[in-house]
Structures are given as structure tokens and as C-alpha cells.
Design a protein around this motif. Structure first.
Motif, mmCIF file in Angstrom:
data_model
loop_
_atom_site.group_PDB
_atom_site.id
_atom_site.type_symbol
_atom_site.label_atom_id
_atom_site.label_comp_id
_atom_site.label_asym_id
_atom_site.label_seq_id
_atom_site.Cartn_x
_atom_site.Cartn_y
_atom_site.Cartn_z
ATOM 1 N N TRP A 186 0.837 -1.364 -0.053
ATOM 2 C CA TRP A 186 -0.021 0.128 0.072
ATOM 3 C C TRP A 186 0.863 1.167 0.046
ATOM 4 O O TRP A 186 0.288 2.367 -0.598
ATOM 5 C CB TRP A 186 -1.122 0.101 1.220
ATOM 6 N N ILE A 187 1.934 1.130 0.562
ATOM 7 C CA ILE A 187 2.973 2.470 0.622
ATOM 8 C C ILE A 187 3.232 2.906 -0.837
ATOM 9 O O ILE A 187 2.976 3.963 -1.383
ATOM 10 C CB ILE A 187 4.084 2.258 1.715
ATOM 11 N N PRO A 188 4.039 1.811 -1.619
ATOM 12 C CA PRO A 188 4.028 2.026 -3.181
ATOM 13 C C PRO A 188 3.011 2.452 -3.657
ATOM 14 O O PRO A 188 2.935 3.275 -4.755
ATOM 15 C CB PRO A 188 4.768 0.609 -3.477
ATOM 16 N N GLN A 189 1.846 1.691 -3.624
ATOM 17 C CA GLN A 189 0.699 2.081 -4.234
ATOM 18 C C GLN A 189 0.301 3.301 -4.144
ATOM 19 O O GLN A 189 -0.469 4.161 -5.030
ATOM 20 C CB GLN A 189 -0.398 1.049 -3.937
ATOM 21 N N ALA A 190 0.157 3.934 -2.688
ATOM 22 C CA ALA A 190 -0.234 5.479 -2.558
ATOM 23 C C ALA A 190 0.712 6.248 -3.211
ATOM 24 O O ALA A 190 0.269 7.327 -4.020
ATOM 25 C CB ALA A 190 -0.192 5.691 -1.176
ATOM 26 N N GLY A 232 -2.308 -5.556 -11.731
ATOM 27 C CA GLY A 232 -3.610 -5.332 -11.898
ATOM 28 C C GLY A 232 -3.866 -4.167 -10.914
ATOM 29 O O GLY A 232 -4.477 -3.117 -11.371
ATOM 30 N N PHE A 233 -3.648 -4.453 -9.670
ATOM 31 C CA PHE A 233 -4.034 -3.338 -8.713
ATOM 32 C C PHE A 233 -3.387 -1.978 -8.953
ATOM 33 O O PHE A 233 -3.555 -1.162 -8.556
ATOM 34 C CB PHE A 233 -3.755 -3.944 -7.376
ATOM 35 N N LEU A 234 -1.925 -2.206 -9.278
ATOM 36 C CA LEU A 234 -1.016 -1.153 -9.484
ATOM 37 C C LEU A 234 -1.602 -0.328 -10.558
ATOM 38 O O LEU A 234 -1.620 1.140 -10.660
ATOM 39 C CB LEU A 234 0.198 -1.656 -9.745
ATOM 40 N N ALA A 235 -1.918 -1.002 -11.891
ATOM 41 C CA ALA A 235 -2.575 -0.302 -12.920
ATOM 42 C C ALA A 235 -3.832 0.377 -12.871
ATOM 43 O O ALA A 235 -4.110 1.525 -13.202
ATOM 44 C CB ALA A 235 -2.767 -1.344 -14.233
ATOM 45 N N ALA A 236 -4.676 -0.241 -11.744
ATOM 46 C CA ALA A 236 -5.881 0.153 -11.450
ATOM 47 C C ALA A 236 -5.746 1.586 -10.573
ATOM 48 O O ALA A 236 -6.223 2.625 -10.697
ATOM 49 C CB ALA A 236 -6.605 -0.522 -10.496
ATOM 50 N N ILE A 258 4.243 18.776 -7.242
ATOM 51 C CA ILE A 258 3.972 18.168 -6.012
ATOM 52 C C ILE A 258 3.817 16.552 -6.021
ATOM 53 O O ILE A 258 4.261 15.702 -5.469
ATOM 54 C CB ILE A 258 2.972 18.773 -5.261
ATOM 55 N N THR A 259 3.031 16.214 -7.131
ATOM 56 C CA THR A 259 2.474 14.947 -7.213
ATOM 57 C C THR A 259 3.736 14.020 -7.795
ATOM 58 O O THR A 259 3.857 12.860 -7.477
ATOM 59 C CB THR A 259 1.268 14.918 -8.067
ATOM 60 N N ALA A 260 4.467 14.792 -8.758
ATOM 61 C CA ALA A 260 5.548 13.834 -9.021
ATOM 62 C C ALA A 260 6.755 13.756 -7.975
ATOM 63 O O ALA A 260 7.172 12.532 -7.946
ATOM 64 C CB ALA A 260 6.458 15.012 -10.238
ATOM 65 N N ALA A 261 6.760 14.604 -7.067
ATOM 66 C CA ALA A 261 7.624 14.298 -5.985
ATOM 67 C C ALA A 261 7.112 13.242 -5.151
ATOM 68 O O ALA A 261 7.727 12.319 -4.443
ATOM 69 C CB ALA A 261 7.993 15.733 -5.153
ATOM 70 N N ALA A 262 5.727 13.464 -5.042
ATOM 71 C CA ALA A 262 4.895 12.310 -4.169
ATOM 72 C C ALA A 262 5.261 10.753 -4.386
ATOM 73 O O ALA A 262 5.078 10.098 -3.603
ATOM 74 C CB ALA A 262 3.337 12.626 -3.972
ATOM 75 N N GLY A 263 5.606 10.623 -5.734
ATOM 76 C CA GLY A 263 5.937 9.363 -6.215
ATOM 77 C C GLY A 263 7.006 8.828 -5.447
ATOM 78 O O GLY A 263 7.267 7.347 -5.828
ATOM 79 N N GLY A 264 7.890 9.604 -4.887
ATOM 80 C CA GLY A 264 9.000 9.036 -4.274
ATOM 81 C C GLY A 264 9.044 8.632 -2.804
ATOM 82 O O GLY A 264 9.827 8.697 -1.914
ATOM 83 N N THR A 265 7.615 8.962 -2.050
ATOM 84 C CA THR A 265 7.517 8.746 -0.696
ATOM 85 C C THR A 265 7.780 7.452 -0.191
ATOM 86 O O THR A 265 8.048 7.384 1.091
ATOM 87 C CB THR A 265 6.142 9.190 -0.510
ATOM 88 N N SER A 266 7.549 6.539 -1.143
ATOM 89 C CA SER A 266 7.933 5.113 -0.307
ATOM 90 C C SER A 266 9.371 4.819 0.287
ATOM 91 O O SER A 266 9.646 4.171 0.725
ATOM 92 C CB SER A 266 7.568 4.197 -1.390
ATOM 93 N N PHE A 267 10.190 5.913 -0.421
ATOM 94 C CA PHE A 267 11.623 5.759 0.138
ATOM 95 C C PHE A 267 11.714 6.272 1.362
ATOM 96 O O PHE A 267 12.392 5.766 2.318
ATOM 97 C CB PHE A 267 12.541 6.845 -0.913
ATOM 98 N N ILE A 268 11.166 7.445 1.721
ATOM 99 C CA ILE A 268 10.955 8.008 3.059
ATOM 100 C C ILE A 268 10.402 6.988 4.053
ATOM 101 O O ILE A 268 10.942 6.772 5.157
ATOM 102 C CB ILE A 268 10.279 9.352 3.105
ATOM 103 N N ALA A 269 9.425 6.385 3.498
ATOM 104 C CA ALA A 269 8.683 5.374 4.379
ATOM 105 C C ALA A 269 9.527 4.103 4.688
ATOM 106 O O ALA A 269 9.312 3.581 5.718
ATOM 107 C CB ALA A 269 7.334 4.840 3.818
ATOM 108 N N ARG A 270 10.185 3.794 3.902
ATOM 109 C CA ARG A 270 11.152 2.487 4.253
ATOM 110 C C ARG A 270 12.448 3.054 5.204
ATOM 111 O O ARG A 270 12.817 2.324 5.781
ATOM 112 C CB ARG A 270 11.921 2.221 2.810
ATOM 113 N N ARG A 271 12.716 4.315 4.830
ATOM 114 C CA ARG A 271 13.924 4.891 5.852
ATOM 115 C C ARG A 271 13.768 4.940 7.148
ATOM 116 O O ARG A 271 14.318 4.794 8.124
ATOM 117 C CB ARG A 271 14.351 6.027 5.158
ATOM 118 N N ILE A 272 12.094 5.411 7.432
ATOM 119 C CA ILE A 272 11.691 5.416 8.949
ATOM 120 C C ILE A 272 11.046 4.403 9.485
ATOM 121 O O ILE A 272 10.610 3.947 10.651
ATOM 122 C CB ILE A 272 10.778 6.596 8.933
#
Length: 250
Positions: A58-62, A186-190, A233-247
């Protein structure tokens, strides 16, 4: 394509394009072979959706949905933005072609990175590159060379974002071996589709506001300023899973 649309209209152009696509692609079906031999017996397997209960999906999906919210905005508005700056329709079409061309090469280099690096790191790299391209090269662009440079850089970074899907699938299957690869894709594409569908009304509402028009400088003061900021902003948000993994959230 632009000349066909101008001369014959979109209905005739789409029909002609469909016929050409079928004529060119149909003969190639003969050469398609399965990668694995067909099984002699078929076993029905119950689909496992347990991966939907994990943060590793779900974090990469978000991040994927967030990136999809803004990804298509340059493809929609670049021609009208170029026209508002006194450029021709042909020059606007060239920008779209550069975005698409960049996307082809972007998918290649991003896909190669996912084979060598953690997928969240790759998502962060292409997201940061896309955000910088938007804020700097679109936000400061009022000339054809700058807009062409933005189009190419945006395609190379944001255009290849979906190449991260294989890395996401791999990460999910490392934790849940029963998860079905096709189902995860399929879920990622959706998720990307949800972002794409939502971006239309959102971007129209933002453009209607005409924020900062005549007040800010360069691209930000053309009436498209909010669109540019939202896309960045939305382009940058595509990288938030990196922050989630770091914390430690993923």
C-alpha cells in the motif's frame, strides 16, 4: 497525426489509425510463442489477496496513485500552454512527441535501475528528477527551447515511472509468495488509473482559478501556475515510499 486531425477530423483519423495498427500488428501474432511449455493438466488455484493487508504493497501504491494524479497534466495542457505563449500548434505537438519519446527511454533506464537497486530508491530518483523538471524547466519556461527541454526530461523521468512495477511486485512476493503477479500488476494499474481519472477534473478546476496570473514571474504567472505546482508536488510524491522505508514503515 496533427495534419490528419486538421484535414480529416478526429473520427476519420482514429478510424484510419485503427486500420493501420491492425494491419501492422496482426501478422506479428504468428511469431508469438509461449515462454513456457503448456501444462498437460490444469490446476485451479485460489487467488490470494492477503498482500492487500500489507504496508509493503500500500505504501508504493499510494505513491503510485499520487504520481498518477499529476502525470498526465503536461500531456493535456502543453499544447494550449505553448499556444498561450505565442507558439504554433505544430510546436505544441513536438513537445508531446518529446514527452513520449523520453518515456520510451525512461522506461528502459528506470527498468535497468530496478534490477540493481531497491525499488523505493529508484522511485525516489525518477520522482525527484520529474519534480525538478516541472518546477525549473516548466515553471521558468516561456520559450520553445526550454519547453522542449522540459518535455524530454519529464518523459525520461516521470514517463518511465511504471517500470517500477516489476520491482514493487518482486518486493511484495518476497513477503507473500502466494501473491499472484498478475493480480499485483492489476491493482497497480488500477491505482494509476484512479489518479489519471481524477486528474482531469482536478486540473480543470485549478486552471479555472487562474491563480498568480500577472503577479508571479515566467511560467508561474501565465495562469498555469497552480497546474505547474500541483504537477511538481504529485511528481515528488511518487518517491514517498523511499521515506517510508527509511523510517521503518515499509
Amino acid at each position: 497525426m496533427s495534419a490528419l486531425l486538421t484535414q480529416f477530423g478526429f473520427r476519420t483519423t482514429l478510424r484510419a489509425y485503427s486500420v493501420v495498427l491492425v494491419v501492422l500488428a496482426l501478422p506479428l501474432l504468428y511469431f508469438i510463442r509461449p515462454r513456457l511449455p503448456l501444462a498437460q493438466t490444469l490446476m485451479q488455484r485460489r487467488l490470494d489477496f492477503s498482500f492487500l493487508r500489507t504496508s509493503i504493497f500500500w505504501i508504493p501504491q499510494a505513491a503510485n496513485v499520487a504520481q498518477g494524479l499529476g502525470y498526465f497534466i503536461p500531456n493535456i495542457y502543453l499544447p494550449t500552454y505553448a499556444k498561450s505563449q505565442g507558439m504554433t500548434g505544430t510546436e505544441g505537438t513536438v513537445m508531446l512527441a518529446l514527452v513520449n519519446m523520453g518515456g520510451v527511454f525512461g522506461a528502459i533506464w528506470i527498468g535497468a535501475l530496478t534490477d540493481r537497486m531497491h525499488v523505493s530508491s529508484v522511485m525516489a530518483i525518477c520522482s525527484l528528477g520529474a519534480a525538478l523538471a516541472v518546477f525549473v524547466f516548466w515553471g521558468l519556461a516561456v520559450s520553445l527551447p526550454m519547453l522542449c527541454l522540459f518535455s524530454l526530461l519529464y518523459g525520461l523521468t516521470a514517463g518511465g515511472f511504471t517500470a517500477n512495477y516489476t520491482g514493487i511486485v518482486q518486493r511484495v512476493k518476497e513477503q507473500d509468495t502466494a501473491a499472484d503477479t498478475g493480480m499485483i500488476f492489476g491493482f497497480l494499474a488500477a491505482g494509476r488509473g484512479i489518479g489519471a481519472l481524477s486528474s482531469g477534473p482536478l486540473s480543470e478546476a485549478l486552471l479555472h482559478l487562474q491563480a498568480w496570473k500577472g503577479e508571479a514571474k515566467l511560467g508561474y504567472g501565465t495562469g498555469y501556475g497552480l497546474l505547474i505546482v500541483f504537477t511538481g508536488i504529485t511528481a515528488a510524491a511518487g518517491g514517498t515510499s523511499f521515506i517510508a522505508r527509511r523510517i521503518g514503515w515499509e
